[in-house]
Scaffold this motif. Structure first.
Motif, PDB file in Angstrom:
ATOM      1  N   PRO A 132      29.483  58.645  37.408  1.00 13.22           N
ATOM      2  CA  PRO A 132      30.740  58.373  38.119  1.00 13.22           C
ATOM      3  C   PRO A 132      30.544  57.696  39.470  1.00 13.22           C
ATOM      4  N   GLN A 133      29.420  57.979  40.140  1.00 14.13           N
ATOM      5  CA  GLN A 133      29.196  57.348  41.439  1.00 14.13           C
ATOM      6  C   GLN A 133      29.008  55.836  41.296  1.00 14.13           C
ATOM      7  N   TYR A 134      28.312  55.417  40.265  1.00 10.79           N
ATOM      8  CA  TYR A 134      28.104  53.993  40.067  1.00 10.79           C
ATOM      9  C   TYR A 134      29.376  53.317  39.546  1.00 10.79           C
ATOM     10  N   THR A 135      30.116  54.022  38.691  1.00 17.19           N
ATOM     11  CA  THR A 135      31.421  53.499  38.274  1.00 17.19           C
ATOM     12  C   THR A 135      32.309  53.296  39.495  1.00 17.19           C
ATOM     13  N   GLY A 136      32.314  54.288  40.397  1.00 22.35           N
ATOM     14  CA  GLY A 136      33.092  54.164  41.626  1.00 22.35           C
ATOM     15  C   GLY A 136      32.635  53.011  42.492  1.00 22.35           C
ATOM     16  N   LEU A 137      31.319  52.828  42.594  1.00 21.39           N
ATOM     17  CA  LEU A 137      30.782  51.718  43.373  1.00 21.39           C
ATOM     18  C   LEU A 137      31.235  50.379  42.796  1.00 21.39           C
ATOM     19  N   PHE A 138      31.188  50.242  41.476  1.00 24.34           N
ATOM     20  CA  PHE A 138      31.612  48.996  40.839  1.00 24.34           C
ATOM     21  C   PHE A 138      33.100  48.731  41.119  1.00 24.34           C
ATOM     22  N   LEU A 139      33.924  49.778  41.057  1.00 21.13           N
ATOM     23  CA  LEU A 139      35.359  49.615  41.330  1.00 21.13           C
ATOM     24  C   LEU A 139      35.596  49.195  42.776  1.00 21.13           C
ATOM     25  N   ILE A 140      34.833  49.780  43.694  1.00 21.60           N
ATOM     26  CA  ILE A 140      34.988  49.428  45.115  1.00 21.60           C
ATOM     27  C   ILE A 140      34.637  47.966  45.355  1.00 21.60           C
ATOM     28  N   VAL A 141      33.497  47.545  44.837  1.00 22.28           N
ATOM     29  CA  VAL A 141      33.053  46.162  45.040  1.00 22.28           C
ATOM     30  C   VAL A 141      34.007  45.180  44.356  1.00 22.28           C
ATOM     31  N   PHE A 142      34.451  45.517  43.136  1.00 18.80           N
ATOM     32  CA  PHE A 142      35.368  44.639  42.415  1.00 18.80           C
ATOM     33  C   PHE A 142      36.729  44.582  43.114  1.00 18.80           C
ATOM     34  N   GLY A 143      37.242  45.739  43.528  1.00 19.83           N
ATOM     35  CA  GLY A 143      38.550  45.762  44.173  1.00 19.83           C
ATOM     36  C   GLY A 143      38.581  45.023  45.487  1.00 19.83           C
ATOM     37  N   GLU A 144      37.524  45.192  46.287  1.00 24.21           N
ATOM     38  CA  GLU A 144      37.502  44.553  47.597  1.00 24.21           C
ATOM     39  C   GLU A 144      36.995  43.114  47.532  1.00 24.21           C
ATOM     40  N   GLY A 145      35.933  42.888  46.750  1.00 26.53           N
ATOM     41  CA  GLY A 145      35.270  41.585  46.776  1.00 26.53           C
ATOM     42  C   GLY A 145      35.747  40.586  45.747  1.00 26.53           C
ATOM     43  N   VAL A 146      36.530  41.022  44.756  1.00 31.45           N
ATOM     44  CA  VAL A 146      37.025  40.107  43.732  1.00 31.45           C
ATOM     45  C   VAL A 146      38.555  40.065  43.729  1.00 31.45           C
ATOM     46  N   VAL A 147      39.189  41.252  43.718  1.00 34.97           N
ATOM     47  CA  VAL A 147      40.649  41.295  43.646  1.00 34.97           C
ATOM     48  C   VAL A 147      41.285  41.022  44.997  1.00 34.97           C
ATOM     49  N   HIS A 148      40.890  41.774  46.032  1.00 33.88           N
ATOM     50  CA  HIS A 148      41.548  41.652  47.331  1.00 33.88           C
ATOM     51  C   HIS A 148      41.150  40.381  48.069  1.00 33.88           C
ATOM     52  N   TRP A 149      39.850  40.189  48.269  1.00 39.70           N
ATOM     53  CA  TRP A 149      39.408  39.084  49.127  1.00 39.70           C
ATOM     54  C   TRP A 149      38.198  38.392  48.508  1.00 39.70           C
ATOM     55  N   PRO A 150      38.399  37.584  47.469  1.00 39.63           N
ATOM     56  CA  PRO A 150      37.262  36.921  46.818  1.00 39.63           C
ATOM     57  C   PRO A 150      36.631  35.863  47.712  1.00 39.63           C
ATOM     58  N   THR A 151      35.313  35.897  47.782  1.00 39.61           N
ATOM     59  CA  THR A 151      34.555  34.886  48.508  1.00 39.61           C
ATOM     60  C   THR A 151      33.437  34.385  47.599  1.00 39.61           C
TER      61      THR A 151
END
Length: 206
Positions: A132-151
């Motif tokens: 679950p910790q790695y699933t959570g990490l993937f969601l955090i990175v995807f949500g912030e770095g792809v969905v919210h503010w893609p660079t």
């Protein structure tokens, strides 16, 4: 809105890095290597987000797109021509970040309980996914770095981070097999690695 705010970039980078090392602390030099990939993503992402939005820079310079620097350089606002796109992306992205952070914190809490008792943790969030910790990490990175503010950096770094921590999870599972044997082997056969099955979500009660 965010362009040129380097002080904010430093503050957010330090805070997010502290959270990462608090809940995903590396235990060996190989884990430090993977943590370094994540740390590089954090620094580059927030530098781009608050300091210099490189996504917009590359789009304008290399593809000849005439985009105004509105909404702090957010890609979605630029492409859709309205700040509403930025707001929607932010709400969706931070929803994923919140969900991911909840998984990381809950996984961290339960795994420390198991370590104190020297038992295999199979209930709670661990009855849904094995990592679950790695699933959570993937969601955090995807949500912030792809969905919210893609660079540029975040889009490249996301699959690299997923690969790095998938390899780490496989290594940890080999260690769990050595420690718990058939008990962990049976657990692994019934519980998915990162993505929960729908029936497990329906059965699990928090």
């Amino acid at each position: 809105m965010h362009v040129g705010t380097w002080g904010l970039a430093i503050i957010v980078t330090v805070f997010v890095s502290w959270l990462m090392y608090r809940y995903l602390a590396p235990a060996s030099w190989k884990e430090w290597t993977r943590a370094g990939v994540l740390q590089a993503f954090i620094i580059a992402f927030y530098a781009e987000m608050y300091g210099f939005p490189l996504t917009i820079y590359f789009l304008t310079r290399f593809f000849g797109l005439d985009l105004a620097w509105n909404e702090g350089g957010n890609l979605w606002a630029q492409l859709f021509g309205t700040p509403t796109a930025h707001i929607i992306a932010m709400l969706l992205g931070y929803s994923l970040v919140f969900l991911g952070a909840t998984l990381v914190a809950e996984g961290w809490r339960r795994i420390h309980q198991a370590r104190r008792r020297e038992t295999l943790m199979t209930d709670g969030i661990y009855a849904i996914v094995r990592h679950p910790q790695y699933t959570g990490l993937f969601l955090i990175v995807f949500g912030e770095g792809v969905v919210h503010w893609p660079t540029i950096v975040s889009l490249i770094a996301f699959p690299v981070i997923v690969l790095a921590y998938t390899l780490l999870a496989l290594k940890e599972e080999r260690q769990m097999l050595e420690q718990f044997g058939d008990e962990y082997r049976a657990y692994r056969q019934h519980i998915p690695m990162f993505i929960p099955r729908l029936n497990k979500l329906q059965q699990q009660e928090f």
